[in-house]
Design an enzyme around this catalytic site. Sequence first.
Site, PDB file in Angstrom:
ATOM      1  N   GLY A  12      20.911  23.121  52.499  1.00  0.00           N
ATOM      2  CA  GLY A  12      20.402  24.491  52.623  1.00  0.00           C
ATOM      3  C   GLY A  12      21.071  25.405  51.611  1.00  0.00           C
ATOM      4  O   GLY A  12      21.864  24.950  50.769  1.00  0.00           O
ATOM      5  N   PHE A  13      20.782  26.678  51.718  1.00  0.00           N
ATOM      6  CA  PHE A  13      21.267  27.632  50.718  1.00  0.00           C
ATOM      7  C   PHE A  13      22.807  27.711  50.688  1.00  0.00           C
ATOM      8  O   PHE A  13      23.432  27.418  49.660  1.00  0.00           O
ATOM      9  CB  PHE A  13      20.623  29.002  50.991  1.00  0.00           C
ATOM     10  CG  PHE A  13      21.302  30.146  50.316  1.00  0.00           C
ATOM     11  CD1 PHE A  13      21.546  30.118  48.944  1.00  0.00           C
ATOM     12  CD2 PHE A  13      21.703  31.255  51.047  1.00  0.00           C
ATOM     13  CE1 PHE A  13      22.179  31.193  48.319  1.00  0.00           C
ATOM     14  CE2 PHE A  13      22.327  32.323  50.427  1.00  0.00           C
ATOM     15  CZ  PHE A  13      22.576  32.284  49.059  1.00  0.00           C
ATOM     16  N   ILE A  14      23.416  28.054  51.791  1.00  0.00           N
ATOM     17  CA  ILE A  14      24.890  28.155  51.779  1.00  0.00           C
ATOM     18  C   ILE A  14      25.496  26.751  51.679  1.00  0.00           C
ATOM     19  O   ILE A  14      26.467  26.530  50.960  1.00  0.00           O
ATOM     20  CB  ILE A  14      25.408  28.906  53.029  1.00  0.00           C
ATOM     21  CG1 ILE A  14      24.880  30.355  53.027  1.00  0.00           C
ATOM     22  CG2 ILE A  14      26.945  28.901  53.070  1.00  0.00           C
ATOM     23  CD1 ILE A  14      25.303  31.205  54.212  1.00  0.00           C
ATOM     24  N   ASP A  33      21.235  16.628  56.472  1.00  0.00           N
ATOM     25  CA  ASP A  33      20.202  17.667  56.503  1.00  0.00           C
ATOM     26  C   ASP A  33      18.867  16.971  56.756  1.00  0.00           C
ATOM     27  O   ASP A  33      18.600  15.916  56.187  1.00  0.00           O
ATOM     28  CB  ASP A  33      20.172  18.395  55.150  1.00  0.00           C
ATOM     29  CG  ASP A  33      19.522  19.763  55.242  1.00  0.00           C
ATOM     30  OD1 ASP A  33      20.147  20.740  54.827  1.00  0.00           O
ATOM     31  OD2 ASP A  33      18.368  19.849  55.716  1.00  0.00           O
ATOM     32  N   GLY A  38      16.073  23.057  54.225  1.00  0.00           N
ATOM     33  CA  GLY A  38      16.875  22.738  53.039  1.00  0.00           C
ATOM     34  C   GLY A  38      15.987  22.024  52.022  1.00  0.00           C
ATOM     35  O   GLY A  38      14.862  21.649  52.329  1.00  0.00           O
ATOM     36  N   THR A  97      16.950  23.956  68.193  1.00  0.00           N
ATOM     37  CA  THR A  97      17.813  23.542  67.089  1.00  0.00           C
ATOM     38  C   THR A  97      19.185  24.186  67.219  1.00  0.00           C
ATOM     39  O   THR A  97      20.215  23.521  67.077  1.00  0.00           O
ATOM     40  CB  THR A  97      17.194  23.982  65.739  1.00  0.00           C
ATOM     41  OG1 THR A  97      15.881  23.490  65.691  1.00  0.00           O
ATOM     42  CG2 THR A  97      17.997  23.476  64.560  1.00  0.00           C
ATOM     43  N   ALA A 119      28.698  28.122  62.097  1.00  0.00           N
ATOM     44  CA  ALA A 119      28.038  29.261  61.448  1.00  0.00           C
ATOM     45  C   ALA A 119      27.306  30.081  62.495  1.00  0.00           C
ATOM     46  O   ALA A 119      26.360  29.615  63.116  1.00  0.00           O
ATOM     47  CB  ALA A 119      27.042  28.755  60.407  1.00  0.00           C
ATOM     48  N   TYR A 151      16.991  34.305  68.597  1.00  0.00           N
ATOM     49  CA  TYR A 151      17.904  33.810  67.566  1.00  0.00           C
ATOM     50  C   TYR A 151      19.317  34.333  67.831  1.00  0.00           C
ATOM     51  O   TYR A 151      20.288  33.570  67.837  1.00  0.00           O
ATOM     52  CB  TYR A 151      17.414  34.259  66.186  1.00  0.00           C
ATOM     53  CG  TYR A 151      18.329  33.835  65.070  1.00  0.00           C
ATOM     54  CD1 TYR A 151      18.352  32.515  64.638  1.00  0.00           C
ATOM     55  CD2 TYR A 151      19.190  34.739  64.463  1.00  0.00           C
ATOM     56  CE1 TYR A 151      19.202  32.116  63.623  1.00  0.00           C
ATOM     57  CE2 TYR A 151      20.041  34.346  63.442  1.00  0.00           C
ATOM     58  CZ  TYR A 151      20.039  33.034  63.028  1.00  0.00           C
ATOM     59  OH  TYR A 151      20.887  32.642  62.026  1.00  0.00           O
ATOM     60  N   LYS A 155      22.589  32.049  68.844  1.00  0.00           N
ATOM     61  CA  LYS A 155      23.845  32.045  68.080  1.00  0.00           C
ATOM     62  C   LYS A 155      25.014  32.474  68.967  1.00  0.00           C
ATOM     63  O   LYS A 155      26.138  31.971  68.826  1.00  0.00           O
ATOM     64  CB  LYS A 155      23.726  32.972  66.859  1.00  0.00           C
ATOM     65  CG  LYS A 155      22.906  32.358  65.726  1.00  0.00           C
ATOM     66  CD  LYS A 155      23.642  31.163  65.142  1.00  0.00           C
ATOM     67  CE  LYS A 155      22.865  30.455  64.067  1.00  0.00           C
ATOM     68  NZ  LYS A 155      23.568  29.285  63.538  1.00  0.00           N
TER      69      LYS A 155
END
Length: 323
Positions: A12-14, A33, A38, A97, A119, A151, A155
Amino acid sequence: MVKKYLITGGSGFIGCHLCETLVRQGQQVVAIDDLSTGALENIQRLREASNFQFVRETIRNAQVLDRLSSQADVIIHLAAAVGVKLIVEDPVHTINTNVMGTEAVLATANRYGCKVLIASSSEVYGKGASVPFHEDDDCLIGPTTHSRWAYATSKAVDEFLGLAYYRQFGLPVVVMRFFNTIGLRQTGQYGMVVPRFVRQALRGEPLQVYGDGEQTRCFADVADVVSAIVQLSDHPQAVGQVFNIGSTEEITIRGLAERIIALTGSRSNIQHLPYDQAYAPGFEDMRRRVPSIDKIKDLIGYQAGCSLDESLLKVIEFERSRL
Ligand code: UDP
Protein backbone atom coordinates in the site's frame (compact mmCIF):
# COMPACT_ATOMS: atom_id res chain seq x y z
CA MET A 1 21.30 -5.18 14.82
CA VAL A 2 19.33 -6.63 11.91
CA LYS A 3 15.67 -7.17 12.77
CA LYS A 4 12.99 -9.20 10.99
CA TYR A 5 10.00 -7.08 10.06
CA LEU A 6 6.61 -8.25 8.84
CA ILE A 7 4.70 -5.43 7.17
CA THR A 8 0.99 -6.07 6.62
CA GLY A 9 -0.37 -3.94 3.80
CA GLY A 10 3.22 -3.73 2.58
CA SER A 11 2.34 -2.81 -0.99
CA GLY A 12 0.00 0.00 0.00
CA PHE A 13 0.94 3.66 0.01
CA ILE A 14 2.60 3.97 3.43
CA GLY A 15 3.62 0.30 3.40
CA CYS A 16 5.74 0.48 0.26
CA HIS A 17 7.63 3.54 1.52
CA LEU A 18 8.20 1.84 4.86
CA CYS A 19 9.48 -1.34 3.17
CA GLU A 20 11.89 0.72 1.08
CA THR A 21 13.33 2.46 4.13
CA LEU A 22 13.76 -0.77 6.11
CA VAL A 23 15.31 -2.61 3.16
CA ARG A 24 17.72 0.30 2.66
CA GLN A 25 18.68 0.01 6.34
CA GLY A 26 19.55 -3.66 5.74
CA GLN A 27 16.68 -5.10 7.82
CA GLN A 28 14.97 -8.36 6.84
CA VAL A 29 11.56 -7.38 5.47
CA VAL A 30 8.54 -9.49 4.54
CA ALA A 31 5.49 -7.70 3.13
CA ILE A 32 2.08 -9.33 3.06
CA ASP A 33 -0.71 -7.75 1.02
CA ASP A 34 -3.80 -9.09 -0.73
CA LEU A 35 -3.53 -6.28 -3.30
CA SER A 36 -7.11 -5.19 -2.61
CA THR A 37 -5.99 -1.57 -2.52
CA GLY A 38 -2.21 -1.98 -2.62
CA ALA A 39 -0.42 -2.37 -5.96
CA LEU A 40 2.41 -4.63 -7.09
CA GLU A 41 4.06 -1.79 -8.98
CA ASN A 42 4.57 0.00 -5.63
CA ILE A 43 7.10 -2.62 -4.60
CA GLN A 44 8.43 -3.59 -8.02
CA ARG A 45 11.91 -2.20 -7.44
CA LEU A 46 12.20 -3.91 -4.08
CA ARG A 47 11.61 -7.38 -5.36
CA GLU A 48 15.22 -7.81 -6.41
CA ALA A 49 16.56 -7.05 -2.93
CA SER A 50 17.77 -10.17 -1.14
CA ASN A 51 16.44 -8.87 2.20
CA PHE A 52 12.87 -8.41 0.87
CA GLN A 53 10.12 -10.90 0.32
CA PHE A 54 6.56 -10.31 -0.85
CA VAL A 55 3.67 -12.61 -0.01
CA ARG A 56 0.42 -12.05 -1.86
CA GLU A 57 -2.14 -13.17 0.68
CA THR A 58 -4.77 -11.82 3.03
CA ILE A 59 -3.95 -11.47 6.72
CA ARG A 60 -7.13 -13.45 7.31
CA ASN A 61 -5.28 -16.59 6.13
CA ALA A 62 -4.40 -17.86 9.62
CA GLN A 63 -1.82 -20.43 8.47
CA VAL A 64 0.20 -17.98 6.41
CA LEU A 65 -0.01 -15.29 9.08
CA ASP A 66 1.18 -17.79 11.68
CA ARG A 67 4.15 -18.86 9.58
CA LEU A 68 5.23 -15.29 8.83
CA SER A 69 4.74 -14.10 12.42
CA SER A 70 6.78 -17.00 13.78
CA GLN A 71 9.73 -15.60 11.82
CA ALA A 72 9.24 -11.92 12.73
CA ASP A 73 10.59 -9.72 15.53
CA VAL A 74 8.35 -6.76 14.72
CA ILE A 75 4.99 -6.62 12.93
CA ILE A 76 3.89 -3.29 11.52
CA HIS A 77 0.20 -3.71 10.87
CA LEU A 78 -0.90 -1.36 8.11
CA ALA A 79 -3.35 -3.63 6.27
CA ALA A 80 -6.79 -2.04 6.46
CA ALA A 81 -9.70 -0.75 4.44
CA VAL A 82 -8.65 2.75 3.40
CA GLY A 83 -10.16 5.85 1.87
CA VAL A 84 -13.36 7.60 2.89
CA LYS A 85 -14.93 6.85 -0.49
CA LEU A 86 -14.31 3.12 -0.23
CA ILE A 87 -15.42 3.07 3.38
CA VAL A 88 -18.73 4.74 2.66
CA GLU A 89 -19.32 2.46 -0.33
CA ASP A 90 -18.36 -0.81 1.37
CA PRO A 91 -18.91 -0.60 5.13
CA VAL A 92 -19.15 -4.38 5.69
CA HIS A 93 -15.74 -4.98 4.16
CA THR A 94 -14.35 -2.08 6.23
CA ILE A 95 -15.54 -3.43 9.56
CA ASN A 96 -14.52 -7.01 8.79
CA THR A 97 -11.06 -6.15 7.54
CA ASN A 98 -10.23 -3.67 10.25
CA VAL A 99 -11.56 -5.51 13.27
CA MET A 100 -11.07 -9.17 12.37
CA GLY A 101 -7.76 -8.47 10.61
CA THR A 102 -6.26 -6.72 13.62
CA GLU A 103 -7.52 -9.37 16.04
CA ALA A 104 -5.88 -12.04 13.84
CA VAL A 105 -2.57 -10.14 13.80
CA LEU A 106 -2.57 -9.57 17.58
CA ALA A 107 -3.55 -13.15 18.46
CA THR A 108 -0.82 -14.52 16.20
CA ALA A 109 1.80 -12.05 17.43
CA ASN A 110 0.94 -13.05 20.97
CA ARG A 111 1.87 -16.64 20.18
CA TYR A 112 5.42 -15.59 19.32
CA GLY A 113 5.83 -12.42 21.41
CA CYS A 114 6.37 -10.13 18.39
CA LYS A 115 6.29 -6.39 18.90
CA VAL A 116 3.25 -4.96 17.07
CA LEU A 117 2.75 -1.44 15.77
CA ILE A 118 -0.88 -0.83 14.89
CA ALA A 119 -1.92 1.77 12.33
CA SER A 120 -4.86 3.74 13.62
CA SER A 121 -6.24 7.01 12.37
CA SER A 122 -7.10 10.57 13.31
CA GLU A 123 -10.64 9.50 12.42
CA VAL A 124 -10.94 8.17 15.98
CA TYR A 125 -11.16 11.78 17.22
CA GLY A 126 -14.37 11.93 15.20
CA LYS A 127 -16.21 15.20 15.58
CA GLY A 128 -13.94 16.42 18.36
CA ALA A 129 -13.72 20.20 18.06
CA SER A 130 -10.95 21.12 20.48
CA VAL A 131 -7.94 21.25 18.17
CA PRO A 132 -5.16 20.32 18.31
CA PHE A 133 -6.13 16.74 19.15
CA HIS A 134 -4.23 15.15 22.04
CA GLU A 135 -3.89 11.40 22.38
CA ASP A 136 -5.95 11.28 25.59
CA ASP A 137 -8.82 13.47 24.30
CA ASP A 138 -12.34 12.06 24.14
CA CYS A 139 -13.42 10.39 20.91
CA LEU A 140 -16.66 11.91 19.61
CA ILE A 141 -17.97 9.39 17.13
CA GLY A 142 -21.15 10.19 15.17
CA PRO A 143 -24.26 8.00 14.86
CA THR A 144 -24.13 4.38 13.69
CA THR A 145 -26.50 5.24 10.86
CA HIS A 146 -23.61 6.98 9.05
CA SER A 147 -21.09 4.60 7.46
CA ARG A 148 -18.19 6.97 7.89
CA TRP A 149 -18.24 6.36 11.64
CA ALA A 150 -17.88 2.62 11.09
CA TYR A 151 -14.31 3.28 10.05
CA ALA A 152 -13.56 5.45 13.09
CA THR A 153 -15.17 2.88 15.37
CA SER A 154 -13.32 -0.03 13.76
CA LYS A 155 -10.02 1.79 14.30
CA ALA A 156 -10.97 2.58 17.90
CA VAL A 157 -11.70 -1.14 18.43
CA ASP A 158 -8.25 -1.93 16.97
CA GLU A 159 -6.71 0.44 19.51
CA PHE A 160 -8.69 -1.09 22.39
CA LEU A 161 -7.63 -4.56 21.25
CA GLY A 162 -3.98 -3.64 20.95
CA LEU A 163 -3.87 -1.97 24.35
CA ALA A 164 -5.79 -4.91 25.86
CA TYR A 165 -3.20 -7.39 24.55
CA TYR A 166 -0.50 -5.19 26.07
CA ARG A 167 -2.19 -4.92 29.49
CA GLN A 168 -3.48 -8.47 29.74
CA PHE A 169 -0.67 -10.47 28.11
CA GLY A 170 2.26 -8.07 28.14
CA LEU A 171 2.42 -8.06 24.33
CA PRO A 172 4.56 -5.06 23.26
CA VAL A 173 2.04 -2.99 21.28
CA VAL A 174 2.35 0.58 20.00
CA VAL A 175 -0.64 2.48 18.55
CA MET A 176 0.02 5.04 15.79
CA ARG A 177 -2.70 7.54 14.91
CA PHE A 178 -1.93 8.73 11.40
CA PHE A 179 -3.24 12.07 10.27
CA ASN A 180 -3.49 12.90 6.55
CA THR A 181 -0.37 11.57 4.82
CA ILE A 182 0.71 12.38 1.27
CA GLY A 183 3.46 11.37 -1.11
CA LEU A 184 4.38 9.56 -4.30
CA ARG A 185 2.28 6.54 -5.23
CA GLN A 186 -0.76 7.53 -3.19
CA THR A 187 -3.80 6.87 -5.32
CA GLY A 188 -6.81 9.16 -5.55
CA GLN A 189 -8.99 6.17 -6.38
CA TYR A 190 -10.29 5.79 -2.83
CA GLY A 191 -10.95 9.47 -2.26
CA MET A 192 -7.67 11.01 -1.05
CA VAL A 193 -7.76 14.66 -1.87
CA VAL A 194 -4.16 15.50 -2.83
CA PRO A 195 -3.62 12.98 -5.65
CA ARG A 196 -7.12 13.83 -6.92
CA PHE A 197 -6.50 17.58 -7.02
CA VAL A 198 -3.04 17.16 -8.57
CA ARG A 199 -4.38 14.97 -11.37
CA GLN A 200 -7.32 17.29 -11.98
CA ALA A 201 -4.97 20.29 -12.14
CA LEU A 202 -2.52 18.56 -14.50
CA ARG A 203 -5.36 17.55 -16.82
CA GLY A 204 -6.86 21.05 -16.78
CA GLU A 205 -10.07 19.72 -15.22
CA PRO A 206 -11.95 21.53 -12.42
CA LEU A 207 -10.70 20.73 -8.91
CA GLN A 208 -13.70 19.38 -7.05
CA VAL A 209 -13.86 20.82 -3.56
CA TYR A 210 -16.45 19.10 -1.38
CA GLY A 211 -18.64 21.30 0.81
CA ASP A 212 -17.66 24.94 1.31
CA GLY A 213 -13.93 24.13 1.29
CA GLU A 214 -13.42 25.80 4.67
CA GLN A 215 -12.72 22.45 6.35
CA THR A 216 -9.03 22.12 7.24
CA ARG A 217 -6.45 19.35 7.25
CA CYS A 218 -2.71 19.02 7.91
CA PHE A 219 -0.81 16.94 5.34
CA ALA A 220 2.35 15.14 6.41
CA ASP A 221 4.96 13.85 3.98
CA VAL A 222 5.15 10.05 3.90
CA ALA A 223 8.95 10.24 4.41
CA ASP A 224 8.40 11.94 7.79
CA VAL A 225 5.70 9.45 8.72
CA VAL A 226 7.88 6.46 7.81
CA SER A 227 10.79 7.84 9.81
CA ALA A 228 8.46 8.19 12.83
CA ILE A 229 7.24 4.59 12.44
CA VAL A 230 10.79 3.22 12.30
CA GLN A 231 11.87 5.21 15.35
CA LEU A 232 8.79 4.18 17.33
CA SER A 233 9.44 0.54 16.44
CA ASP A 234 12.90 0.85 18.00
CA HIS A 235 11.96 2.77 21.12
CA PRO A 236 11.24 0.67 24.23
CA GLN A 237 9.26 3.48 25.90
CA ALA A 238 6.78 3.64 23.03
CA VAL A 239 5.26 0.34 24.09
CA GLY A 240 1.72 0.45 25.52
CA GLN A 241 1.24 4.01 24.22
CA VAL A 242 -0.74 5.89 21.58
CA PHE A 243 0.98 8.47 19.33
CA ASN A 244 -0.34 11.04 16.88
CA ILE A 245 1.78 11.15 13.74
CA GLY A 246 1.22 14.06 11.40
CA SER A 247 1.97 17.59 10.35
CA THR A 248 0.76 20.71 12.14
CA GLU A 249 0.72 22.89 9.00
CA GLU A 250 -3.02 23.54 8.68
CA ILE A 251 -4.69 24.46 5.40
CA THR A 252 -8.30 24.74 4.21
CA ILE A 253 -9.27 22.41 1.39
CA ARG A 254 -10.09 25.40 -0.79
CA GLY A 255 -6.64 26.82 0.06
CA LEU A 256 -5.12 23.47 -0.89
CA ALA A 257 -6.87 23.54 -4.27
CA GLU A 258 -5.58 27.08 -4.90
CA ARG A 259 -2.05 26.07 -3.87
CA ILE A 260 -2.06 23.07 -6.23
CA ILE A 261 -3.36 25.19 -9.12
CA ALA A 262 -0.57 27.71 -8.49
CA LEU A 263 2.18 25.08 -8.13
CA THR A 264 1.16 23.22 -11.29
CA GLY A 265 0.59 26.44 -13.27
CA SER A 266 -2.77 24.96 -14.24
CA ARG A 267 -5.68 26.81 -15.87
CA SER A 268 -8.17 24.68 -13.92
CA ASN A 269 -10.82 26.35 -11.82
CA ILE A 270 -12.44 25.26 -8.57
CA GLN A 271 -15.83 23.62 -8.48
CA HIS A 272 -17.78 23.06 -5.27
CA LEU A 273 -19.66 19.80 -4.88
CA PRO A 274 -22.10 19.20 -1.98
CA TYR A 275 -21.09 16.37 0.37
CA ASP A 276 -24.33 14.51 -0.38
CA GLN A 277 -23.29 14.20 -4.01
CA ALA A 278 -19.63 13.49 -3.30
CA TYR A 279 -20.25 10.74 -0.76
CA ALA A 280 -23.72 9.84 0.51
CA PRO A 281 -26.77 11.61 1.91
CA GLY A 282 -26.16 12.85 5.46
CA PHE A 283 -22.36 12.60 5.15
CA GLU A 284 -20.58 14.32 8.04
CA ASP A 285 -17.13 15.83 7.57
CA MET A 286 -14.60 17.11 10.12
CA ARG A 287 -14.24 20.89 10.10
CA ARG A 288 -10.71 20.96 11.49
CA ARG A 289 -8.19 18.23 11.99
CA VAL A 290 -4.88 19.15 13.60
CA PRO A 291 -2.69 16.85 15.68
CA SER A 292 -0.82 17.72 18.81
CA ILE A 293 2.59 16.16 18.17
CA ASP A 294 4.04 17.03 21.59
CA LYS A 295 4.06 13.41 22.72
CA ILE A 296 5.99 11.98 19.77
CA LYS A 297 8.26 15.02 19.76
CA ASP A 298 9.14 14.41 23.42
CA LEU A 299 9.89 10.73 22.83
CA ILE A 300 11.74 10.64 19.52
CA GLY A 301 12.26 14.31 18.63
CA TYR A 302 9.78 14.03 15.75
CA GLN A 303 9.50 17.05 13.47
CA ALA A 304 8.44 17.59 9.89
CA GLY A 305 11.39 17.49 7.52
CA CYS A 306 9.26 18.56 4.59
CA SER A 307 6.94 21.57 4.18
CA LEU A 308 3.55 21.20 2.49
CA ASP A 309 4.79 22.94 -0.66
CA GLU A 310 7.83 20.65 -0.87
CA SER A 311 5.62 17.57 -0.53
CA LEU A 312 3.12 18.87 -3.08
CA LEU A 313 5.90 19.57 -5.57
CA LYS A 314 7.16 16.00 -5.25
CA VAL A 315 3.65 14.63 -5.83
CA ILE A 316 3.14 16.97 -8.81
CA GLU A 317 6.41 15.87 -10.41
CA PHE A 318 5.50 12.21 -9.89
CA GLU A 319 1.98 12.57 -11.32
CA ARG A 320 3.30 14.59 -14.26
CA SER A 321 5.72 11.79 -15.13
CA ARG A 322 2.83 9.33 -15.16
CA LEU A 323 0.49 11.31 -17.37
N1 UDP B 1 -12.09 16.33 -0.54
C1 UDP B 1 -12.41 17.20 -1.58
N2 UDP B 1 -12.31 16.74 -2.86
C2 UDP B 1 -11.90 15.48 -3.17
C3 UDP B 1 -11.55 14.61 -2.11
C4 UDP B 1 -11.66 15.06 -0.81
O1 UDP B 1 -12.78 18.36 -1.35
O2 UDP B 1 -11.82 15.13 -4.37
C5 UDP B 1 -12.16 16.83 0.85
C6 UDP B 1 -12.85 15.91 1.84
O3 UDP B 1 -14.24 16.15 1.86
C7 UDP B 1 -12.16 16.27 3.14
C8 UDP B 1 -10.73 16.62 2.72
O4 UDP B 1 -10.82 16.92 1.33
O5 UDP B 1 -12.77 17.40 3.72
C9 UDP B 1 -9.73 15.50 2.94
O6 UDP B 1 -10.24 14.33 2.34
P1 UDP B 1 -9.47 12.94 2.31
O7 UDP B 1 -10.44 11.91 1.84
O8 UDP B 1 -8.19 13.10 1.56
O9 UDP B 1 -9.07 12.69 3.83
P2 UDP B 1 -9.93 12.72 5.19
O10 UDP B 1 -9.29 13.78 5.99
O11 UDP B 1 -11.36 13.02 4.88
O12 UDP B 1 -9.74 11.36 5.74
